[in-house]
Design an enzyme around this catalytic site. Structure first.
Site, short mmCIF file in Angstrom:
data_model
loop_
_atom_site.label_atom_id
_atom_site.label_comp_id
_atom_site.label_asym_id
_atom_site.label_seq_id
_atom_site.Cartn_x
_atom_site.Cartn_y
_atom_site.Cartn_z
N HIS A 189 0.79 -1.23 0.00
CA HIS A 189 0.00 0.00 0.00
C HIS A 189 0.83 1.28 0.00
O HIS A 189 0.29 2.35 0.30
CB HIS A 189 -0.96 0.04 1.20
CG HIS A 189 -2.16 -0.87 1.04
ND1 HIS A 189 -2.10 -2.23 1.21
CD2 HIS A 189 -3.46 -0.62 0.72
CE1 HIS A 189 -3.29 -2.77 1.01
NE2 HIS A 189 -4.14 -1.82 0.71
N GLY B 25 -0.58 -3.00 -5.76
CA GLY B 25 -1.63 -3.98 -5.45
C GLY B 25 -2.98 -3.31 -5.32
O GLY B 25 -4.00 -3.90 -5.66
N HIS B 26 -2.99 -2.08 -4.83
CA HIS B 26 -4.23 -1.31 -4.70
C HIS B 26 -4.11 -0.04 -5.54
O HIS B 26 -3.45 0.90 -5.14
CB HIS B 26 -4.48 -0.95 -3.24
CG HIS B 26 -5.87 -0.48 -2.95
ND1 HIS B 26 -6.56 0.41 -3.77
CD2 HIS B 26 -6.73 -0.78 -1.94
CE1 HIS B 26 -7.76 0.63 -3.26
NE2 HIS B 26 -7.90 -0.09 -2.16
N CYS C 68 -16.88 2.97 0.41
CA CYS C 68 -15.81 3.46 -0.47
C CYS C 68 -16.02 3.03 -1.91
O CYS C 68 -15.66 3.75 -2.84
CB CYS C 68 -14.45 2.93 -0.02
SG CYS C 68 -13.79 3.75 1.44
N GLU D 104 -14.00 -8.56 -0.26
CA GLU D 104 -14.63 -7.28 -0.62
C GLU D 104 -14.71 -7.10 -2.13
O GLU D 104 -14.36 -6.05 -2.66
CB GLU D 104 -13.80 -6.13 -0.01
CG GLU D 104 -13.31 -6.44 1.40
CD GLU D 104 -12.46 -5.34 2.04
OE1 GLU D 104 -12.14 -4.36 1.37
OE2 GLU D 104 -12.17 -5.45 3.24
N CYS E 65 -11.03 3.31 6.12
CA CYS E 65 -11.01 4.04 4.85
C CYS E 65 -12.32 4.78 4.60
O CYS E 65 -12.33 5.87 4.01
CB CYS E 65 -10.72 3.09 3.69
SG CYS E 65 -11.75 1.62 3.69
N GLU F 175 -19.27 -1.90 -0.06
CA GLU F 175 -18.52 -0.97 0.77
C GLU F 175 -18.85 0.48 0.40
O GLU F 175 -19.00 0.81 -0.78
CB GLU F 175 -17.02 -1.24 0.56
CG GLU F 175 -16.12 -0.39 1.42
CD GLU F 175 -14.64 -0.69 1.19
OE1 GLU F 175 -14.32 -1.75 0.61
OE2 GLU F 175 -13.80 0.14 1.60
#
Lengths: 653, 653
Positions: free
Chosen positions: B143, B194-195, B341, B323, B419, B339
């Site tokens: 991250h 990765g994100h 987000c 998720e 988040c 979610e």
């Protein structure tokens, strides 16, 4: 005078397996599949000789531990138990069908296990090979006592059916070490296993050997569980504690039924198989000690499960995550766990409860589990298995790395965690355990599986021939040859058999006998010589409705017939099974159909929501339209044995 | 001549936030809640001053990294991003409401972040403090680039609304390091995060600074993703790789959208927020490079989501585990992730797609997400949050350590992974970004939120006053003062506004203007001086039916009204909501009700399955019986703000 147990009814025994010879049109398939295919197939798997099935390494671990191969332990921490359950299945199988080569293989494996055992009796290849300094230090996850329990069950079975003592001696050395290591006394470990199993096994070992300390240690494990401070939480605080499963870094004691002492537990909590193996031991201990408090606790837990936490298919474990019970009336159909092993464990618990209470109704659930979920757990060919038994499957939704990863829409060859296949094998080879109870002057018939049996009642022989095509029909013909001996024949009356009737030598009652109904059994006390008993009751399709407290099933119904639950498969009903609804006003039509496993298809009128041209998942300007259809349902226990596809049990109505 | 973008329509801009002053009966609550309560509350949380909320440690990590406190990094690997999103919310908030003390806190935090930055520009307290040798070595889980992206977004916002450059300089040093570290050139890392998040952030930084290498590196990250061999799988093979999240020991590249190069992807896969942040960057890059291939890929992915993988509430992520997206038409209501987000990210993607294509219909989904799931994500008091937004909740079924552990039946104070709360805050303080598009001779109205705005169009000022109580009604009065300037006013026509009509200065058309409909907008081109535009359309309750391909919703319907989805709460309808069914033949009655958030309750006739006396979860002799009832539905976006209890959106009918 006959010994009375705590329910003021005669103490019952299960007859030796060799006394029951099953020859049943439905069950023969399984009974012969196990020795013909399952046991040999599993032997190949355990030896890592099946390509494209996950490697077991189970026997190789023993070879390494015996110093006969190189390497370290591989596979799950409880991999040893696969060998134990295989041996248990072999033991039962040899009782009904001798097989010198199989017995030779088993003897050699037993000898290998003996060579893998440490000098002090310790037996666990995972710890012996990989973590010798961590023995007994991770009871939470280590499964040493769980594996020991399966070794003991297998050894007891092998001794009972072959008379050979080598395996029993191995497990007695191990059990002696366990009794020395665990207990209330100072210097002993005041712990108990993360996965119950040793408890029921030690009771069994006590029953085979008469050695009281095995029973006492079983009792210690059961009573110590759940005392404060929680053993597992304390264990994890130790500096040298190493997690085997990262998921347990936050540990919920209810997972292992250690949230409360067992005598304070009122609901079935946590991992379903753990819970049910524990309850089996509680029922065993209640019987051995005549402990009515413990028995009442078993009744509470049983009722909680059967009334509020069990699926109609006799399965349990509503949560895929952690394979566990959740709360009352939470019974999701397409994300549940419903492990095959858990239904086996439920049948084991039910059999014990019936044995200790003499009440037939426990067998309604035993039968529900065996005929539906346990049969679902194995393919008709015997070489593919379901670990998880959902009540609704959309195959396209069951993908890896999602909340439904655990649901497999087709049976698998084997599993990394392979507890279920061997458990099915040992269950179907020991069906005789479930079918009868006996004592000196009582004979109980619990399941209606065609068989011939010979029992010793009060020192004399009684021969029974039970002929039936149950559950296709409810006609059962029992021929008894007993040479003038007096005893009570108790025939279970299934809950759905409203017109249950019995004719003895052509009469419904007579001078020589007075039938009575007792604890769910039809009881005939008489002097038996050469008699014929005809039992009959109607087996026909029926609708079952859910309690609206079960949110997942509101507005739905299920079809049952006798002990069998029926389901709708895509191969008979087309895709999008959820788009179907059942017309509950029209009759359920029973059709004989040899093409379908079980031979009976239930047909009913229904409707199908028409799939619209729009691709959108919700349609702002779409009004659903339906077309009439005929639905076809087949027994759940046989689902997934034809063209793969969707399946559902509860259907909208 | 106006610059045309790849869709042959004028390039659109979002106006500066300070030019839009929201004053809306519904949205004021949120717009003022954020600076009044949410930002101060979150400041306390980030400083670990809220008792009984999970400790954040976010700011303390920066203090330690700056050498101003002792200790090591604590919290999630991406804990830094909470500070970034808080600063982004503060930046937007300061645009509409100056607050010297808040700005001082923000300046001090920015200075602290600057002191926590390493000399070479590296900025990440987790790696700086705990694993300095592992920088950029775990792109799969680390991250670092995700946090960098949020820092960049925050700094760009802070610069745009305050004009201060300090934060921008910090993130440019970091972005320069990233551009030096990653890329196709030899010696650089050929990886990507990765994100996703850095990609859209680098485009934004390019737009603010004009520095082309930021855009190029964003493009590199997007195009490199999914090339073979898979970067993440290779990374994990390295001897020094250390897993941060054990669950990824078996890694599915689709989880991070790295299963295929993005230009070959046709379906939305994996972690929903990751996917949507990536798609935002793809839309941005399509716009910047005029790349129609990339834009078409965005359209494909958008259509796949909106048609087949999105909930009616504008949420996504059908699997609680990981998720993530699952497959088409798999939309479970009570075990989904949805979610907050992810709905914010969906709104971000939709806004970008509308901006690049000039098509209004994207805002139907933006509005669906904002009015339903994003509002659901925060309490009316602003201090409690939903991370997961289910469409059906039985509170008693949502227990810890089960498949439904992720579902919270009541909003939470904070989360270990926090988040969502900061994401909601930055979204609601930047609503102006969604409300309008402008360029020299075009003004687009996308959302109907009461506000006053001043824009520069072709160098001249145009003032707009938009008055409405939408979505209570569809009456919108727009006063335009533009001093004789010619431009097109484009008013979005919502998909449900079938009778959409516009009156300009009392006329539906006239000599001075000719209305037209274009790409979902009602377009009025004229010379504007002091004009009044009255928009009206009917907003009334309607039934929405599911596609029967969605197995979970067959036989059900939902109630919608304008952009709002309605739901049934236990506090209005009693327990066991699944036992209710809606009579679709009877009218949906709209009732004004000040006691209920949103002010409108929709009532309808229905039936309730009577809970039987039997405790059994399925009842062999029970025939369900129903009683008539009146159902009451309230807006989903406001659910869970009264007495806690169950909720459902899709109801049997």
């Amino acid at each position: 005078m006959k010994k009375l147990n705590l329910c003021a009814h005669p103490v019952l025994n299960t007859p030796p397996l060799s006394s029951v010879r099953i020859d049943d049109s439905v069950w023969n398939r399984y009974v012969s599949l196990i020795p013909d295919k399952v046991i040999p197939y599993q032997w190949e798997v355990l030896n890592d000789r099946v390509s494209d099935a996950p490697a077991s390494r189970c026997l190789n671990n023993f070879r390494i531990a015996a110093g006969e191969a190189e390497g370290c332990h591989k596979g799950m921490v409880f991999q040893d138990s696969d060998a134990a359950k295989w041996l248990e299945a072999v033991a039962y199988s040899l009782a009904s069908r001798p097989d010198p080569q199989l017995e030779k293989n088993a003897d050699e494996l037993i000898a290998l296990i003996g060579r893998a055992q440490e000098k002090d009796g310790y037996l666990n290849t995972y710890f012996s090979l990989n973590y010798p300094d961590e023995k007994w230090k991770n009871l939470t996850e280590g499964h040493e006592l769980y594996c020991a329990g399966h070794f003991i069950e297998a050894a007891a079975a092998y001794f009972q059916t072959t008379g050979k003592k080598a395996f029993l001696e191995i497990v007695c050395r191990m059990a002696d070490l366990i009794c020395e290591t665990f207990g209330a006394q100072e210097g002993k470990i005041h712990g108990y296993p993360g996965h119950p199993e040793i408890e029921l096994a030690l009771v069994r070992l006590y029953r085979v050997t008469g050695t009281k300390r095995y029973l006492e240690t079983a009792g210690y494990f059961v009573e110590e569980r759940g005392r404060k401070p929680n053993y597992f939480l304390e264990e994890m605080k130790r500096a040298d504690f190493r997690h085997i499963f990262p998921v347990f870094s936050t540990y919920d004691p209810a997972y292992s039924q250690s949230h409360l002492p067992v005598r304070q537990q009122e609901t079935a909590e946590g991992h379903a198989v753990r819970a049910l193996y524990l309850y089996c031991a509680m029922a065993d201990l209640a019987e051995e000690y005549g402990d009515s408090g413990l028995l009442n606790r078993c009744r509470l837990l049983w009722d909680n499960i059967v009334q509020k936490r069990m699926y109609i298919t006799g399965s349990v474990g509503s949560s895929g995550h952690l394979e566990r019970f959740t709360v009352d009336y939470d019974l999701p159909n397409d994300s549940n766990y419903s492990e095959t092993c858990a239904s086996i464990a439920l049948a084991m618990f039910g059999q014990r409860m019936a044995k200790v209470t003499g009440e037939a109704s426990y067998f309604d659930t035993v039968e529900r589990a065996l005929y539906n979920t346990v049969r679902s757990g194995i393919s008709l060919e015997g070489d593919r298995y379901f670990y998880v038994n959902p009540l609704e499957v959309m195959p396209e939704n069951c993908i890896e790395n999602t909340s439904r990863s655990h649901i497999k829409p087709v049976r698998q060859k084997w599993f990394d965690c392979a507890c279920c296949p061997t458990n099915v094998a040992r269950t179907f080879t020991s069906l005789g355990q479930y079918m009868y109870f006996i004592n000196d002057d009582e004979l109980y018939i619990n399941l209606f599986i065609q068989n011939e049996a010979s029992f010793e009642l009060g020192g004399k022989q009684a021969d029974l021939s039970l002929k039936t095509d149950y559950p296709k029909t409810g006609r059962i013909k029992i021929a008894v040859k007993a040479g003038g001996q007096a005893f009570s024949l108790n025939i279970r009356m299934p809950f759905f058999a409203e017109d249950f009737s019995v004719i003895i030598n052509g009469e419904t009652h007579g001078q020589s006998f007075k039938p009575e109904k007792s604890k769910g059994y039809f009881r005939i006390t008489k002097t038996w010589s050469d008699d014929e008993v005809i039992v009959s009751f109607t087996v026909k399709p029926r609708l079952v409705y859910p309690n609206p407290r079960v949110s997942q099933n509101c507005g739905k119904a299920a079809i049952a017939r006798g002990p069998e639950i029926f389901c709708f498969e895509e191969t008979d009903n087309g895709p999008n099974l959820s788009s179907l609804s059942l017309d509950t006003g029209s009759p359920l039509e029973e059709c004989l159909c040899d093409d379908v496993p079980g031979g009976i298809v239930i047909k009913a009128k229904g409707k199908r929501l028409v799939i619209p041209a729009q691709p959108d998942s919700f349609c702002e300007k779409y009004i659903p339209c339906q077309e009439e259809t005929v639905l076809a349902a087949v027994p759940y226990g046989f689902w997934g044995n034809r063209t793969p596809g969707g399946m559902l049990v509860w259907i909208r109505c």
